[in-house]
Design a protein around this motif. Sequence first.
Motif, short mmCIF file in Angstrom:
data_model
loop_
_atom_site.label_atom_id
_atom_site.label_comp_id
_atom_site.label_asym_id
_atom_site.label_seq_id
_atom_site.Cartn_x
_atom_site.Cartn_y
_atom_site.Cartn_z
N UNK A 259 0.86 -1.48 -0.47
CA UNK A 259 0.27 0.55 0.11
C UNK A 259 0.83 1.18 -0.08
N UNK A 260 2.31 1.07 0.62
CA UNK A 260 2.98 2.22 0.15
C UNK A 260 4.07 2.17 -1.09
N UNK A 261 4.18 3.63 -1.55
CA UNK A 261 5.33 3.66 -2.91
C UNK A 261 6.14 3.15 -3.03
N UNK A 262 7.18 3.35 -2.10
CA UNK A 262 8.17 2.80 -2.39
C UNK A 262 7.90 1.30 -2.95
N UNK A 263 7.34 0.51 -2.25
CA UNK A 263 7.72 -1.48 -2.56
C UNK A 263 7.18 -1.87 -3.73
N UNK A 264 5.65 -1.13 -3.86
CA UNK A 264 5.26 -1.09 -4.95
C UNK A 264 5.66 -0.74 -6.31
N UNK A 265 6.98 -0.01 -5.76
CA UNK A 265 7.26 0.23 -7.15
C UNK A 265 9.13 -0.36 -7.27
N UNK A 266 9.10 -0.94 -6.50
CA UNK A 266 10.64 -2.00 -6.34
C UNK A 266 9.44 -3.52 -6.53
N UNK A 267 8.95 -3.43 -6.21
CA UNK A 267 8.34 -4.83 -7.02
C UNK A 267 7.99 -4.96 -8.30
N UNK B 190 0.16 -4.37 -7.87
CA UNK B 190 1.33 -4.74 -8.39
C UNK B 190 1.18 -5.51 -9.23
N UNK B 191 0.56 -6.75 -9.15
CA UNK B 191 1.60 -7.80 -10.19
C UNK B 191 0.34 -7.43 -11.44
N UNK B 192 -0.91 -6.58 -11.30
CA UNK B 192 -1.82 -6.08 -12.91
C UNK B 192 -0.52 -5.73 -13.73
N UNK B 193 0.13 -4.32 -12.82
CA UNK B 193 0.74 -3.14 -13.68
C UNK B 193 2.26 -3.57 -13.93
N UNK B 194 2.49 -4.49 -12.97
CA UNK B 194 3.57 -5.20 -13.72
C UNK B 194 3.46 -5.79 -14.98
#
Length: 163
Positions: free
Chosen positions: A9-17, A101-105
């Motif tokens: 739910x936080x921007x940095x972890x989702x961006x890194x993932x 996160x998975x869908x965006x990736x």
Amino acid sequence: MSEKQVLFSRPLPIAVFIVFALIADQIIKYLVELYLPFNQAVHVVPMLALYRTYNYGVAFSMLSGMEGWFIVGMRLTVCAFVLWLWKRTPKDRFFAHFGYALIIAGALGNLVDRLLFGYVIDYILFYTETWSFAVFNLADTFITIGAGAIILDELLHAKKADR
């Protein structure tokens, strides 16, 4: 009582993932291009083969006759919509945020292919003697698992609300 904030739910972890998932997708597609013969099945185990082919449409080759920029625009719209959902979703909903996160990736992984080559590289084939599933890739798998995670989150949330 405040809600517990989950990792994605936080921007940095989702961006890194997303970046790591995107890199993994692109590395595998690069190796597929180098080592897999085109339009020839390389059987791995019964019912599973590696089969390099190109998808000029979207999922399962739908819209393959559409203009490439339309498909690019559609994928960017999907990413923007999923980001909008991510921001609006309560921060304690782990499976929903993981799914986003998975869908965006996955969408970005296929978008990179579309921008670089004009098509998406697919390479995973499930089959039997009389049936075969559409050829897909890791990015498609991310999208499918992401959608499943969001559905699971909704079911779990609905079950909590019933209590």
